[in-house]
Design an enzyme around this catalytic site. Structure first.
Site, PDB file in Angstrom:
ATOM      1  N   GLU A 306       0.804  -1.222   0.000  1.00  0.00           N
ATOM      2  CA  GLU A 306       0.000   0.000   0.000  1.00  0.00           C
ATOM      3  C   GLU A 306       0.843   1.282   0.000  1.00  0.00           C
ATOM      4  OE1 GLU A 306      -4.104  -1.295   2.051  1.00  0.00           O
ATOM      5  OE2 GLU A 306      -2.510  -0.989   3.487  1.00  0.00           O
TER       6      GLU A 306
HETATM    7  C1  ACM Z   1      -2.139  -5.322   4.063  1.00  0.00           C
HETATM    8  O1  ACM Z   1      -3.253  -5.729   4.443  1.00  0.00           O
HETATM    9  N1  ACM Z   1      -1.984  -4.082   3.647  1.00  0.00           N
HETATM   10  C2  ACM Z   1      -0.999  -6.196   4.030  1.00  0.00           C
END
Ligand code: ACM
Length: 675
Positions: A306
């Site tokens: 992310e």
């Molecule tokens: C995650 O859930 N961003 C690894």
């Protein structure tokens, strides 16, 4: 006398690879003793596990026992063929064991010490209270030949969003060992907190943790505790995103000039480390060097998930760096960063692991890929030659029922996912071939801690984590949901003998909410509810400072009572519907208890927000009873009440609503009841 019917009731979880059950039992008495043979018998882990076995057995049965270890001929005879290798536990270490209960003795044999640890757990699970004849406890005669389906069976625990003290971590490790999980993936840093003491970079914890971090002595203690139970500890330091807790102490690491603060809310931040400065890599080299000594496991997780590229895209300096290095986009820049990380990790003797966003054509095949986004990336990575782990489908923080996690298999694309791909006109990926299947090492459940604290952590992990542990350990053919729930209920009970608090702490929390006295009416009302599913509760309203002490925090993710009711409705609808009394009785019970608890909900400020859910539950109970009594029902009004019940109010769902909906919508009822 035991017969084959006992098989389904043997509370083993995970279910062994091979088991045959005999006719007799071996009683557990105060004469119980253990003998040890073989060169592995002197292994420190085996000896410590044997001592624990006496105290657990004694606690579980009430039979007083001295830890009597004899040379040969013990009630439990342990044979370990070999010693352990030097150094920390490694991926793929032999965990197989055989357990034979026959002729008044239990014989546990294993090639390696780790197999003894796994076999002792199976033994302890199989000790059950006698149902007839003699009082006391015994082990049924059976023969087990067991070993894991996957060598990597983990739990990823986030201690950044809410800190989890070491005692709570150790309790979690006890539970993990009991269900044969073997990797504790410690998510130690994120935007909300950096949780390890660094002596080299002390401003990490000083400015990035609100004072909540593990000292290095505590880390060593936990790592040793895990090792003693056959669990590897893999640390994760998430970067270059999810690293906002690093920059308040070391602003030079950041892409922007600040201000730099640890995140007080949740979600994906814009904050991202600067991958273009050599000083960033010198810092990471120093940190990884220090942490590599603290965490002896061969694997080191760098996160990589992310990454918000906004700050990179807005920085002229970073854009110029990308042009100079022929990096086409932010993914290319992250791949460059990962390449540098890999060199640093290799220098410190570590293998690199990352979330599936790190997949990139330039990524060396030695990196282990942990897929949180689905089987597609898992299979793609495996096909490309990476070793992989599945976490998609095993997120315990999303409050899904055990059955949903249990149905997820690394080798099967979930039907809902296939449907979504089809709708989006995306190709359905080919499943792994026997050759690429070998690259799938296993999986990890994940517990993100935005909406959990050490206080209710156990209830968010257990018993559902045991069902996931079975998915990773047992043969792929072990899929019977009915058997799973039967054994899970028993597992839920004996986990508490280990000291886990998944039920007791929620009871305490509800007692507090009720004003200090246990309220049976509140408990009954709560038993028809579940927390909202998925990310429905994450959006916006919560900060790390928000106390997690409401009713939604004090109920289990899955209501056993509601599931039983919904199952009873299914049986009723599928039959001739001649026996509505049991269903009516349950609904009138919930109705009466909920009416009784209303004054409490209205008078206690911490319970006020649960009052709308009580009104909704009352409506649902009333409509359900009217239908079962063949009274005329305004189906539009009933449907509206159900929609309300299935929509979260104060993050609460009425968990019996699906059953009532099936009562209304199943053809025979609707034909006679529709206006
Ligand atoms: C995650 O859930 N961003 C690894």
């Amino acid at each position: 006398m035991f017969h084959t019917a006992v098989l389904a009731l043997l509370p083993l979880m995970p279910w062994p690879a091979q088991i045959t059950v005999g006719q007799a039992v071996v009683p557990i008495t105060n004469q119980f003793s253990i003998s040890m043979q073989g060169v592995g018998a002197s292994d420190d882990r085996v000896r410590a596990a044997v001592v624990r076995t006496f105290s657990r057995l004694s606690r579980q049965t009430g039979v007083p026992m001295f830890p009597t270890v004899v040379k040969s001929g013990g009630t439990l005879e342990i044979v370990v063929e070999s010693r352990d290798h030097k150094g920390p536990q490694r991926l793929g270490d032999d965990e197989r064991y055989s357990l034979e209960v026959r002729d008044g003795r239990v014989r546990l044999s294993a090639d390696a010490p780790l197999g003894v640890l796994r076999g002792l757990e199976t033994f302890l699970q199989s000790v059950t209270q006698n149902t007839s004849g003699m009082p006391g406890f015994s082990v049924p005669e059976f023969t087990v030949h067991d070993g894991p389906r996957y060598p990597w069976r983990g739990l990823s625990l986030d201690v950044s969003r809410h800190f989890v003290p070491t005692d709570d971590v150790k309790r979690t490790l006890d539970g993990m060992a009991a269900v044969k999980l073997n990797v504790f993936h410690w998510h130690l840093s994120d935007d909300q907190g950096f949780r390890v003491e660094s002596k080299r970079f002390p401003r990490l914890q000083a400015y990035g943790s609100d004072g909540l971090f593990y000292t290095q002595a505590e880390i060593r203690d936990v790592v040793a505790y895990a090792r003693a139970r056959g669990i590897r500890v893999v640390p994760e330091f998430d970067m270059p995103g999810h690293a906002a807790s690093w920059t308040p102490g070391y602003p030079n690491l950041a892409t922007t000039s600040g201000p730099h603060e640890i995140l007080r809310g949740f979600g994906i931040t814009e904050a991202v480390l600067d991958p273009t400065k050599e000083s960033t890599y010198r810092f990471i080299d120093g940190l990884v060097g220090e942490m590599s000594k603290l965490f002896p496991d061969e694997f080191f997780h760098i996160g990589g998930d992310e990454v918000n590229p906004k700050q990179w895209n807005q920085s002229g300096k970073i854009q110029a760096f990308m042009r100079k290095h022929h990096l086409a986009n932010s993914e290319g820049l992250q791949a460059y960063f990962n390449g540098r990380l890999l060199k640093i990790l290799t220098k410190h003797g570590k293998q690199m692991e990352g979330w599936d966003e790190v997949l990139n054509p330039d990524l060396p095949k030695s990196v282990v890929i942990q897929s949180w986004r689905g089987q597609e990336s898992l299979w793609q990575a495996a096909a490309e030659g990476y070793r992989t782990l599945l976490s998609a489908g095993y997120y315990l923080d999303l409050m899904q029922p055990a059955s949903q996690h249990y149905a997820i298999d690394p080798l099967v694309l979930p039907p809902a996912r296939a449907e979504r791909l089809q709708k989006q006109n995306k190709p359905i990926p080919p499943p792994p071939t026997p050759a690429t299947e070998r690259n799938i090492l296993g999986g990890e459940a994940a517990m993100w801690e935005e909406l959990a604290t050490a206080e209710n952590l156990d209830s968010r992990l257990w018993p559902r984590l045991a069902a996931i542990a079975e998915r990773f350990w047992s043969p792929q053919s072990v899929t019977d949901v009915h058997s799973m729930y039967e054994r899970l209920a028993m597992t839920n009970g004996w986990l508490e003998w280990l000291g886990l608090t998944q039920r007791s702490n929620l009871e305490l929390m509800r007692q507090r909410l009720a004003g200090g006295e246990r309220s049976p009416a509140l408990d009954a009302f709560a038993s028809a509810l579940e927390p909202v599913k998925g990310y429905g509760r994450h959006a916006g309203r919560y900060l790390t400072s928000t106390p997690l002490n409401r009713l939604v925090d004090a109920i289990p993710p899955e209501s056993d009572a509601a599931r039983a009711f919904n199952n009873d409705v299914d049986a009723f609808v599928a039959s001739d519907r001649s026996q509505p009394a049991k269903l009516i009785e349950k609904l009138s019970f919930w109705q009466a208890q909920t009416e009784a608890v209303l004054p409490l909900l209205q008078s206690r400020s911490l319970l006020n927000d649960a009052a709308p859910a009580a009104q909704t539950l009352l409506n649902v109970c009333r409509y359900g009873q009217m239908i079962l009594r063949h009274e005329t029902v305004d189906s539009a009004a009933a449907s509206a009440a159900l929609t309300q019940a299935e929509t979260s109010e104060s993050d609460l769902l009425v968990a019996i609503a699906p059953g009532i909906r099936r009562l209304i919508e199943a053809p025979a009822v609707s034909a006679s009841n529709r206006q």
